[in-house]
Design an enzyme around this catalytic site. Structure first.
Site, PDB file in Angstrom:
ATOM      1  N   LYS A 212       0.876  -1.190  -0.235  1.00 56.99           N
ATOM      2  CA  LYS A 212      -0.116  -0.033  -0.117  1.00 56.99           C
ATOM      3  C   LYS A 212       0.856   1.445   0.000  1.00 56.99           C
ATOM      4  CE  LYS A 212      -3.803   2.349   2.563  1.00 56.99           C
ATOM      5  NZ  LYS A 212      -4.470   2.281   3.850  1.00 56.99           N
ATOM      6  N   LYS A 266      -2.210  -1.460  -3.750  1.00 57.95           N
ATOM      7  CA  LYS A 266      -2.974  -0.196  -3.586  1.00 57.95           C
ATOM      8  C   LYS A 266      -2.371   1.138  -3.856  1.00 57.95           C
ATOM      9  CE  LYS A 266      -6.789   1.962  -0.688  1.00 57.95           C
ATOM     10  NZ  LYS A 266      -7.550   2.063   0.697  1.00 57.95           N
TER      11      LYS A 266
END
Length: 341
Positions: A212, A266
């Protein structure tokens, strides 16, 4: 007169080239394009993120995400029922917590009757064949907007992990099918997995936000959950540097070794190279999140007449599948499911 030259020498190009090979033949018609398509997008590839608010029969539009709403729990159940009907296998719930319940120690995260736990129980009580995915992170509950505990200006790792473990057990007890730690603290996957095993939740899956990034594309999401205006500083001490790729592979390797069943990259489109590298290196179910900023950009361009909204939506999601993603978190999920189902 018959030439004694080999046939290949009598063609304008080498045998196998043009005009013997005309790739456009396969693209001439719609049925042919569908027949030879290398990548397909189905409702089973989609995860529908939803935002939960208090109240009954309440909807709140999110200005930065046109077409996306916050919903009260009763309407979340209705949306989950729609997901089942459309063939969407899972929903992801994110709470917009009352500011009065946001504290420095994020204690509302441990409340078994907090908003997201009540929403989870309501969806599970409806008996739907739809998985419920819950984020494991403290930012919906902290007064400072960070994913972890803030001590003397620093996000402390181990103390945060202790809180995340307790939060995970509360969410598992509420009926969450998949826990998705999105905090990026070191060691949290192993700690959560051990706690789940010890507490009788061995079947609860973990989808780790393993890679992320500290991205500029999260702004509308923070508006949706109500943490954007609270954030003090930024999240670069725990989320990844957008410049790094090899580091993502190290993070994924650690999380798999610690017990993650699935991993997440992400944001999505700016990091499809990372999705591909993770898939090819580890051969584990790898998901990607078409985050709020990506969604908002497509919608904004479509509103201005710059892009064809439907084509841009479908093309962007096909790119995730082409990169190797097993599934995609996307706010377009219900619309796409209706188109491709």
């Amino acid at each position: 007169m018959t030439s004694d030259k080999p046939f290949s020498d009598r063609t304008p190009n080498a045998l196998g080239g043009y005009p013997l090979q005309r790739p456009r033949r396969n693209r001439r018609t719609n049925w042919s394009r569908r027949l030879v398509a290398e990548t397909s997008l189905t409702p089973a590839d989609l995860i529908w993120p939803m935002f939960v608010i208090e109240g009954d029969n309440r909807r709140e539009p999110i200005p930065s995400m046109p077409g996306v709403e916050r919903r009260s729990i009763d309407l979340i159940v209705e949306a989950a029922r729609e997901a089942e009907t459309l063939g969407i296998p899972a929903i992801a719930l994110f709470p917009n917590t009352d500011p009065k319940l946001r504290t420095g120690d994020a204690r509302e995260a441990l409340n078994p009757d907090n908003l997201v736990c009540r929403a989870t129980r309501a969806v599970k009580a409806a008996g739907l064949d739809v998985g419920v995915i819950l984020d494991v992170a403290l930012d919906p509950y902290t007064s400072h907007g960070h994913d972890g505990l803030l001590v003397d200006g620093e996000i402390v790792n181990d103390e945060t992990v202790d809180m995340l473990v307790r939060q995970s057990l509360v969410q598992a007890e509420a009926g969450a099918d998949v826990l998705a730690p999105s905090d990026m603290m070191d060691g949290r996957i192993g700690a959560i997995r051990r706690a789940l095993e010890a507490d009788g939740h061995a079947a609860t899956q973990i989808m780790s936000y393993a890679a992320k990034y500290a991205s500029a594309f999260y702004g509308p999401f923070r508006d949706a959950v109500g943490s954007g205006g609270l954030l003090k500083g930024d999240k670069r001490t725990y989320q990844m540097d957008p410049a790094n790729g090899d580091e993502a592979l190290r993070e994924v390797a650690l999380d798999i070794a610690e017990g993650a069943d699935m991993v997440m990259v992400k944001p999505g489109l700016p990091y499809l190279d990372i999705v591909r590298r993770v898939v090819e290196t580890f051969h584990v179910p790898t998901f990607a999140y078409q985050v709020s900023g990506e969604y908002a950009m497509i919608m904004a361009a479509a509103e201005r007449g710059v892009l064809d909204e439907e084509r841009a939506m479908l093309e962007s999601l096909a790119a995730f599948k082409r990169a190797g993603a097993a599934g995609i978190f996307t706010y377009f999920a219900p619309r796409v499911a209706k188109l491709v189902g």
